[in-house]
Design a protein around this motif. Structure first.
Motif, PDB file in Angstrom:
ATOM      1  N   LEU A 158       0.884  -1.169   0.000  1.00 29.66           N
ATOM      2  CA  LEU A 158       0.000   0.000   0.000  1.00 29.66           C
ATOM      3  C   LEU A 158       0.916   1.212   0.000  1.00 29.66           C
ATOM      4  O   LEU A 158       1.845   1.286   0.819  1.00 29.66           O
ATOM      5  N   LYS A 159       0.661   2.166  -0.885  1.00 33.55           N
ATOM      6  CA  LYS A 159       1.589   3.286  -1.040  1.00 33.55           C
ATOM      7  C   LYS A 159       0.838   4.611  -1.042  1.00 33.55           C
ATOM      8  O   LYS A 159      -0.130   4.789  -1.779  1.00 33.55           O
ATOM      9  N   CYS A 160       1.320   5.515  -0.209  1.00 33.61           N
ATOM     10  CA  CYS A 160       0.781   6.877  -0.199  1.00 33.61           C
ATOM     11  C   CYS A 160       1.933   7.838   0.062  1.00 33.61           C
ATOM     12  O   CYS A 160       2.085   8.377   1.168  1.00 33.61           O
ATOM     13  N   PRO A 161       2.774   8.063  -0.962  1.00 33.67           N
ATOM     14  CA  PRO A 161       3.914   8.966  -0.776  1.00 33.67           C
ATOM     15  C   PRO A 161       3.455  10.421  -0.702  1.00 33.67           C
ATOM     16  O   PRO A 161       2.688  10.885  -1.543  1.00 33.67           O
ATOM     17  N   LEU A 162       3.917  11.130   0.321  1.00 34.98           N
ATOM     18  CA  LEU A 162       3.575  12.543   0.486  1.00 34.98           C
ATOM     19  C   LEU A 162       4.827  13.300   0.921  1.00 34.98           C
ATOM     20  O   LEU A 162       5.700  12.734   1.589  1.00 34.98           O
ATOM     21  N   ASP A 163       4.894  14.574   0.562  1.00 34.81           N
ATOM     22  CA  ASP A 163       6.054  15.382   0.945  1.00 34.81           C
ATOM     23  C   ASP A 163       5.763  16.284   2.134  1.00 34.81           C
ATOM     24  O   ASP A 163       6.439  17.285   2.350  1.00 34.81           O
ATOM     25  N   ASN A 164       4.749  15.924   2.931  1.00 32.74           N
ATOM     26  CA  ASN A 164       4.362  16.731   4.085  1.00 32.74           C
ATOM     27  C   ASN A 164       4.660  16.042   5.417  1.00 32.74           C
ATOM     28  O   ASN A 164       4.133  16.423   6.452  1.00 32.74           O
ATOM     29  N   LYS A 165       5.481  15.008   5.386  1.00 33.55           N
ATOM     30  CA  LYS A 165       5.847  14.211   6.561  1.00 33.55           C
ATOM     31  C   LYS A 165       4.727  13.290   7.037  1.00 33.55           C
ATOM     32  O   LYS A 165       4.780  12.751   8.151  1.00 33.55           O
ATOM     33  N   TYR A 166       3.729  13.072   6.168  1.00 33.21           N
ATOM     34  CA  TYR A 166       2.664  12.133   6.519  1.00 33.21           C
ATOM     35  C   TYR A 166       2.483  11.038   5.477  1.00 33.21           C
ATOM     36  O   TYR A 166       1.465  10.356   5.467  1.00 33.21           O
ATOM     37  N   GLY A 167       3.494  10.878   4.622  1.00 36.57           N
ATOM     38  CA  GLY A 167       3.453   9.751   3.705  1.00 36.57           C
ATOM     39  C   GLY A 167       3.487   8.434   4.473  1.00 36.57           C
ATOM     40  O   GLY A 167       4.005   8.355   5.591  1.00 36.57           O
ATOM     41  N   MET A 168       2.931   7.388   3.853  1.00 42.76           N
ATOM     42  CA  MET A 168       2.845   6.098   4.530  1.00 42.76           C
ATOM     43  C   MET A 168       2.926   4.986   3.497  1.00 42.76           C
ATOM     44  O   MET A 168       2.357   5.103   2.403  1.00 42.76           O
ATOM     45  N   HIS A 169       3.650   3.931   3.840  1.00 44.73           N
ATOM     46  CA  HIS A 169       3.754   2.760   2.978  1.00 44.73           C
ATOM     47  C   HIS A 169       3.637   1.500   3.828  1.00 44.73           C
ATOM     48  O   HIS A 169       4.107   1.467   4.971  1.00 44.73           O
ATOM     49  N   VAL A 170       3.043   0.486   3.251  1.00 43.01           N
ATOM     50  CA  VAL A 170       2.995  -0.841   3.870  1.00 43.01           C
ATOM     51  C   VAL A 170       3.553  -1.839   2.864  1.00 43.01           C
ATOM     52  O   VAL A 170       3.126  -1.868   1.710  1.00 43.01           O
ATOM     53  N   TYR A 171       4.538  -2.622   3.321  1.00 44.63           N
ATOM     54  CA  TYR A 171       5.131  -3.678   2.507  1.00 44.63           C
ATOM     55  C   TYR A 171       4.888  -4.998   3.248  1.00 44.63           C
ATOM     56  O   TYR A 171       5.270  -5.131   4.413  1.00 44.63           O
ATOM     57  N   SER A 172       4.294  -5.965   2.579  1.00 45.53           N
ATOM     58  CA  SER A 172       3.892  -7.183   3.263  1.00 45.53           C
ATOM     59  C   SER A 172       4.255  -8.442   2.470  1.00 45.53           C
ATOM     60  O   SER A 172       4.013  -8.520   1.269  1.00 45.53           O
ATOM     61  N   ARG A 173       4.825  -9.418   3.182  1.00 47.42           N
ATOM     62  CA  ARG A 173       4.993 -10.744   2.601  1.00 47.42           C
ATOM     63  C   ARG A 173       3.653 -11.473   2.561  1.00 47.42           C
ATOM     64  O   ARG A 173       3.429 -12.339   1.714  1.00 47.42           O
TER      65      ARG A 173
END
Length: 364
Positions: A158-173
């Motif tokens: 799951l990817k939500c790149p942001l340049d406001n210090k609230y970006g979030m990513h989930v990487y899962s096996r």
């Protein structure tokens, strides 16, 4: 005794009383809620004041007993908040009976600090500790690019790149199903919600959060943070599914708000009886607090919990390994909400017109 020393002790004693009592005021202003954080430091300050007063004050004076009573009361108050996060307190989550791979989930949470460029340090920690799920916070497009090498093994993302210090990513096996990225309270602050499918086929409802903190540079009060935490808590409160809530909640484990989250959600805190696991600020040993959290339902027992080494961020990563074991975990119990708690939580949620139905409920 020097008059100057006496006056200094008087001033410091009443300052201690003010910073101790101020967080009891249910006001959302950042300058009030900020005093929830340094309870450990205030506990140490209280002890220092007791020692200083015992050395320098005249015990024949009534004011000495008043001042020492205030310092002792403050010390006991802060100990009461801190004690559950020490090994002197009974554990809330049972230790796992065994590490059954099919029912095991290993989650690593890392606030990377967006300007930090030591991506290799984070990748090395991932390689070393082999989490099933990696949750990264403050990750922008630059970080997304550097972490893309993980996708050979962590194929579910799951990817939500942001340049406001609230970006979030989930990487899962582990497979992710019925996933959603939401902006529940603030239009620039995402949260992620998904079913994580264990190797046994058990589906775990997971919510990954990073609400904005109350601060003079972010939100002037805590209402946005509190509303997001509590609406998620309310959304999981009546569910019988296995549930995990994790992330940088920008609140300390011992605050009234986090305690209210635990009461409303019914989720358990694996740190209780084990330690504080202070993750922020990584650069200041004397000013650290537990800001990165993982809470879970009674379906899980604890196999492992640790704070991982520094990799250039202002946060240390956290690693938690849980075992799905319904039988062994059945009688685990956390905090319970009373009528006042329910009303207080509802009032916080209503401030931002967010409702329980707005929270994505994966698998529903």
């Amino acid at each position: 005794m020097s008059v100057i020393i006496y006056r200094i002790l008087v001033v410091l004693t009443y300052v201690l009383a003010i910073v101790t009592l101020l967080p009891l005021w249910r006001h959302n202003a950042w300058w009030v809620r900020g005093f929830d954080f340094p309870r450990l430091q205030f506990m140490a300050f209280s002890f220092f004041m007791l020692v200083a007063e015992a050395i320098f004050l005249d015990f024949s004076r009534y004011s000495t007993w008043v001042m020492m009573g205030i310092a002792l009361g403050c010390f006991c108050f802060h100990v009461g908040w801190i004690l559950p996060y020490t090994t002197f307190y009974p554990v809330e989550v049972k230790p796992a009976r065994s590490r059954r791979p099919n029912n095991l989930i290993r989650i690593m949470t890392a606030n990377v600090l967006m300007p930090n460029r030591n991506y290799k340090g984070l990748l090395e920690l991932v390689k070393q500790h082999q989490p099933d799920v990696l949750v990264t916070l403050e990750t922008d497009l630059w970080w997304e690019g550097k972490l893309s090498v993980l996708e050979n093994e962590y194929r579910h993302t799951l990817k939500c790149p942001l340049d406001n210090k609230y970006g979030m990513h989930v990487y899962s096996r582990l497979p992710l199903e019925d996933a959603a990225i939401q902006f529940l309270v603030e239009p620039h602050v995402p949260s992620m919600h998904a079913l994580v499918v264990l190797r046994s086929g058990v589906k775990v409802r997971a919510h990954f959060l990073h609400p904005a903190p109350p601060s003079p540079t972010e939100n002037p009060d805590s209402s946005e943070r509190d509303a997001e935490l509590l609406v998620v808590a309310k959304s999981v409160s009546d569910k019988n599914d296995p549930i995990i809530v994790s992330g940088d909640l920008n609140d300390v484990a011992w605050s009234e708000t986090t305690r209210l989250f635990r009461k409303i959600s019914g989720l358990l805190d694996p740190r209780i009886g084990r330690g504080m696991y202070n993750t922020f600020h990584a650069g200041f040993w004397f000013a650290r607090w537990p800001l990165d959290h993982l809470f879970h339902s009674e379906h899980f027992t604890l196999s492992h919990i640790s704070r991982l080494p520094y990799f250039g961020s202002d946060h240390f990563p956290m690693l938690v390994e849980l075992v799905y074991d319904v039988t062994h975990g059945a009688d685990q119990q956390g905090l319970e909400a009373d009528e006042d708690d329910l009303e207080w939580a509802e009032s916080k949620i209503e401030e931002h017109e967010v409702e329980e139905s707005h929270v994505h409920e994966p698998g529903k």
